[in-house]
Design a protein around this motif. Structure first.
Motif, mmCIF file in Angstrom:
data_model
loop_
_atom_site.group_PDB
_atom_site.id
_atom_site.type_symbol
_atom_site.label_atom_id
_atom_site.label_comp_id
_atom_site.label_asym_id
_atom_site.label_seq_id
_atom_site.Cartn_x
_atom_site.Cartn_y
_atom_site.Cartn_z
ATOM 1 N N ARG A 309 -9.375 8.129 0.003
ATOM 2 C CA ARG A 309 -8.823 8.577 1.306
ATOM 3 C C ARG A 309 -8.892 7.290 2.368
ATOM 4 N NH1 ARG A 309 -12.714 13.480 2.625
ATOM 5 N NH2 ARG A 309 -11.966 15.122 0.903
ATOM 6 N N ILE A 310 -9.302 5.542 2.002
ATOM 7 C CA ILE A 310 -9.672 4.749 2.113
ATOM 8 C C ILE A 310 -8.358 4.049 2.239
ATOM 9 C CG2 ILE A 310 -10.708 2.292 2.183
ATOM 10 C CD1 ILE A 310 -13.275 3.371 2.235
ATOM 11 N N HIS A 311 -7.490 3.143 3.183
ATOM 12 C CA HIS A 311 -5.947 2.875 2.947
ATOM 13 C C HIS A 311 -5.800 1.816 2.959
ATOM 14 C CE1 HIS A 311 -4.593 6.958 3.235
ATOM 15 N NE2 HIS A 311 -5.269 7.634 4.008
ATOM 16 N N ASP A 312 -7.352 1.030 3.541
ATOM 17 C CA ASP A 312 -7.275 -0.660 3.701
ATOM 18 C C ASP A 312 -7.477 -1.439 2.181
ATOM 19 O OD1 ASP A 312 -8.725 -3.037 4.036
ATOM 20 O OD2 ASP A 312 -9.331 -2.905 5.510
ATOM 21 N N GLU A 313 -6.365 -1.915 1.950
ATOM 22 C CA GLU A 313 -6.679 -2.260 0.464
ATOM 23 C C GLU A 313 -7.411 -3.456 -0.177
ATOM 24 O OE1 GLU A 313 -4.813 -2.433 -3.453
ATOM 25 O OE2 GLU A 313 -4.228 -1.160 -1.655
ATOM 26 N N TYR A 314 -8.186 -4.584 0.566
ATOM 27 C CA TYR A 314 -8.593 -5.514 0.416
ATOM 28 C C TYR A 314 -9.812 -4.346 0.390
ATOM 29 C CZ TYR A 314 -12.551 -8.438 1.569
ATOM 30 O OH TYR A 314 -13.957 -9.942 1.280
ATOM 31 N N LEU A 315 -10.863 -2.968 1.395
ATOM 32 C CA LEU A 315 -12.053 -2.404 1.135
ATOM 33 C C LEU A 315 -11.565 -2.035 -0.741
ATOM 34 C CD1 LEU A 315 -12.752 -1.079 4.402
ATOM 35 C CD2 LEU A 315 -14.162 -2.977 3.294
ATOM 36 N N ARG A 316 -10.163 -1.308 -0.993
ATOM 37 C CA ARG A 316 -9.920 -0.638 -2.306
ATOM 38 C C ARG A 316 -10.582 -1.619 -3.134
ATOM 39 N NH1 ARG A 316 -7.607 3.835 -2.986
ATOM 40 N NH2 ARG A 316 -6.448 3.060 -4.319
ATOM 41 N N LEU A 320 -14.724 -1.314 -3.208
ATOM 42 C CA LEU A 320 -14.574 0.539 -4.196
ATOM 43 C C LEU A 320 -14.544 -0.090 -5.526
ATOM 44 C CD1 LEU A 320 -13.348 2.685 -1.115
ATOM 45 C CD2 LEU A 320 -15.025 2.011 -1.987
ATOM 46 N N GLU A 321 -13.226 -0.177 -5.836
ATOM 47 C CA GLU A 321 -12.885 -0.313 -7.386
ATOM 48 C C GLU A 321 -13.788 -0.976 -7.978
ATOM 49 O OE1 GLU A 321 -8.799 -1.351 -7.837
ATOM 50 O OE2 GLU A 321 -8.309 -0.151 -6.515
ATOM 51 N N PRO A 322 -14.826 -2.099 -7.927
ATOM 52 C CA PRO A 322 -15.810 -2.981 -8.372
ATOM 53 C C PRO A 322 -16.685 -2.141 -8.344
ATOM 54 C CG PRO A 322 -14.491 -4.553 -6.931
ATOM 55 C CD PRO A 322 -13.700 -3.013 -6.848
ATOM 56 N N ALA A 323 -17.297 -0.984 -7.433
ATOM 57 C CA ALA A 323 -18.224 -0.078 -7.299
ATOM 58 C C ALA A 323 -18.122 1.037 -8.446
ATOM 59 C CB ALA A 323 -18.768 0.394 -6.152
ATOM 60 N N ILE A 324 -16.357 1.782 -8.738
ATOM 61 C CA ILE A 324 -16.574 2.518 -9.254
ATOM 62 C C ILE A 324 -16.720 1.722 -10.917
ATOM 63 C CG2 ILE A 324 -14.341 3.783 -10.249
ATOM 64 C CD1 ILE A 324 -13.549 4.060 -7.681
#
Length: 644
Positions: A309-316, A320-324
């Protein structure tokens, strides 16, 4: 009463002769001219003298010649024997001798010169005495021989006993050692006799054990264990018992030494302690695994939809992806911990071997030091393996660490190569240029508890685990090694074929997954937060969900709601666990797709699962759940059930 008149000299002489005839010893008297004066009856009987020879006045020479002719003095010239004895008689010297008569009677002859000239001789029959002495001598000789044989037997037994036996006197010198004791020091028993303990034992060992020897000399029994490096290079754990030798008056004469090799006993004890530690680790791991994996399920279940749901590429990409990835890594770490603790059965899946080798290299290179190089040569055509990823990593880590230990910081290199085998299997080679192994060691490396490390810092189970994992995975393991030429391990594993459960590339709606859309799924879990995450994923895939917090409640819902199309249940729950629920559900509806989720790793071996149902390890996503439900349904249809 009238008194008797005194005896005349003649009467007194007759009385004396009568008395001498009554004694059991023979008596002869010869005058200064060597003529017989008197011989009593016992002498006549003992010597066999005739009445004629026993008459007073018979020359000594006549009696001697008569004896010689009858063989009384043995074989020889009669005249010579007579001449020698007559000449000796003229000297009138005291003498004592024994003579064995032809009839076997042993006579003791004792002669004394008389003041008036001539001599008296007493003859005693000592045949019975000599027979007793000879019998006693025979018995002594027999007993001596028996004792000698007994001593030899004891020596033989002492040499065959699987222990070192010795005797040390009060001065500290060895007076006896058996063959095994001497062989341990590359010596013969006679070479040790006379040596002192401090001259035989290595200095560092003597410094430790001297206090025990001093106490043993004082009469105190001692028992102690100590490692000893023997002349052949073996370092063994030796248990020594010192037992004082006391006389009847309690004087200490020395002490006995019994030395036993307890190296294997120590290794077994260490292995037992290691197993107990592993069991404790397993219990601890199992204790925290359920809650930890439930937490990871919740975290991962919330991070993934948030990422969508988050479209901010930097946040993703940065958050988020490192957390996943970290969450997945945590789940993998827990699976690895359970595998090492032997609380998780083998869970094979598709493994990128080259990637696995690369991860291991990153992990181990810093700990190997600068003197040992780690080289990875992965063929780009190496197929994926079908194996338990955690156990594969652990096995390769064991092999690399073993190779590094063998080099003992002396430098060298370790190489890991991957390739496709001739028959399409996956080949992994781990080689080093270390010291290598001899044939005896090479033949035993896969034995439980066997270790070549003298400090016993390892349990001896590493290569046993590797061998067990490879063979349980349907592969093989071979080893080549020679002293001075390094060691080469070749592992083969089956290649992965087809789809692999759990792959994120699979579609929940695809042909290989269970079609969740418009299906009613019974979701059973005692953790509300876990149910919330799983419900959201199932609903997102198009399913309707009905929830229950334990197996008993879930079973009642199943009985009452015939529209339930599948069950997704936790394993560990109060009242009724997931395995019991699955068993009961299959009895009600044999074709019902069921998947069980668990944070533990041991349930599959503690209880028997219904046919076609497997346990998935948390955290897992809806794609993997759909595939597992499809597999469960297929197995149920194939085997048949009450309602198929």
């Amino acid at each position: 009463m009238a008194m008797a008149s005194p005896m005349t000299n003649e009467q007194s002489l007759e009385a004396l002769k009568a008395g001498l005839n009554c004694i059991d010893q023979g008596l002869t008297l010869f005058d200064a001219n060597l003529n017989l004066v008197y011989v009593n009856k016992s002498a006549c009987d003992l010597l066999g003298l005739s009445e004629e020879l026993a008459r007073p006045g018979t020359p000594f020479e006549t009696i001697i010649r008569w004896n010689a002719e009858r063989g009384e003095y043995g074989a020889g010239d009669v005249e010579t024997m007579v001449e020698e004895r007559v000449r000796a008689a003229w000297e009138f010297r005291p003498h004592t001798l024994e003579r064995v008569r032809p009839n076997g009677v042993v006579v003791l002859v004792s002669g004394w010169p008389l003041p008036s000239g001539g001599f008296a001789t007493v003859y005693s029959d000592i045949t019975a005495q000599r027979r007793r002495e000879m019998d006693l001598e025979r018995r002594i000789l027999k007993r001596t021989d028996e004792l000698r044989q007994s001593e030899e037997r004891l020596r033989l037994i002492a040499n065959e006993v699987p222990a070192g036996i010795a005797y040390v006197d009060i001065s500290g010198q060895f007076q006896f050692v058996n063959g095994r004791f001497a062989k341990a020091y590359n010596l013969k028993p006679e070479q040790i006799i006379g040596m002192r303990e401090r001259d035989l034992l290595p200095p560092e060992v003597w410094d430790y054990v001297s206090r025990y020897f001093e106490k043993a000399i004082c009469g105190e029994p001692q028992t102690f264990d100590t490692p000893i490096t023997f002349p052949d290079g073996r370092r063994l754990d030796i248990r020594t018992l010192l037992r004082p030798d006391r006389s009847s008056d309690q004087t200490i004469n020395g002490f006995y030494v019994l030395s036993v090799n307890v190296t294997r006993e120590k290794q077994a004890l260490d292995a037992l302690l290691q197993a107990q530690r592993m069991d404790a680790l397993g219990q601890l791991s199992s204790g925290i695994a359920h809650d930890f994996n439930n937490l990871l399920t919740i975290i991962l279940g919330n991070l993934k939809p948030l990422s969508d749901r988050i479209h901010d590429e930097y946040l993703r990409s940065e958050m988020l992806e490192p957390a996943i990835r970290a969450t997945r890594r945590g789940a993998d770490l827990m699976r690895r911990l359970l595998a090492v603790a032997r609380r998780q059965p083998i869970s094979p899946s598709k493994v990128d071997v080259s990637e696995c080798v690369g991860e291991i290299a990153k992990l181990l290179r810093p700990s190997l030091g600068e003197d040992i190089g780690l080289i990875c040569e992965c063929d780009e055509n190496t197929p994926a393996a079908f194996a338990d990823p955690a156990l594969l990593e652990t096995s390769l880590i064991n092999l690399v660490i073993n190779a590094a230990d063998a080099m003992n910081c002396s430098g060298g290199s370790i190489t890991i190569r991957t390739s496709a085998n001739a028959d399409g299997a996956v080949a992994i080679a781990v080689s080093d240029n270390g010291p290598g192994m001899d044939e005896t060691t090479r033949a035993r490396i896969f034995e439980p508890f066997f270790s070549t490390k003298s400090d016993q810092s390892r349990s001896g189970l590493g290569l046993t685990m590797v061998h067990g994992f490879i063979t349980d995975s349907g592969g093989s393991i071979a080893v080549e090694s020679e002293p001075g030429r390094g060691t080469f391990f070749l592992l083969t594993l089956p290649a992965a074929t087809g789809a692999v459960a759990g792959s994120e590339t699979e579609s929940a709606q695809g042909p290989e997954g269970y079609p969740l859309k418009n299906k009613l799924v019974l979701l059973v879990d005692d953790e509300q937060a876990v149910r919330r995450v799983l419900r959201r994923d199932l609903v997102a895939a198009g399913a309707s969900v009905i929830e229950s917090e334990n197996g008993a409640e879930g079973l009642e819902i199943l009985k009452q709601v015939s529209a339930v199309s599948a069950i997704v249940s936790d394993v560990s729950m109060p009242v009724m666990d997931g395995i019991a629920l699955a068993t009961a559900a299959r009895k009600l509806r044999g074709n019902l797709p069921i998947v069980l989720l668990s944070g533990y790793g041991a349930e599959a071996v503690s209880k028997e699962l219904p046919d076609g149902i497997s346990i998935m390890h948390k955290p897992c996503d809806v794609t993997a759940i759909a595939i597992a439900l499809a597999n469960s349904q297929t197995s149920s249809f194939e085997k048949g059930g009450p309602n198929t």
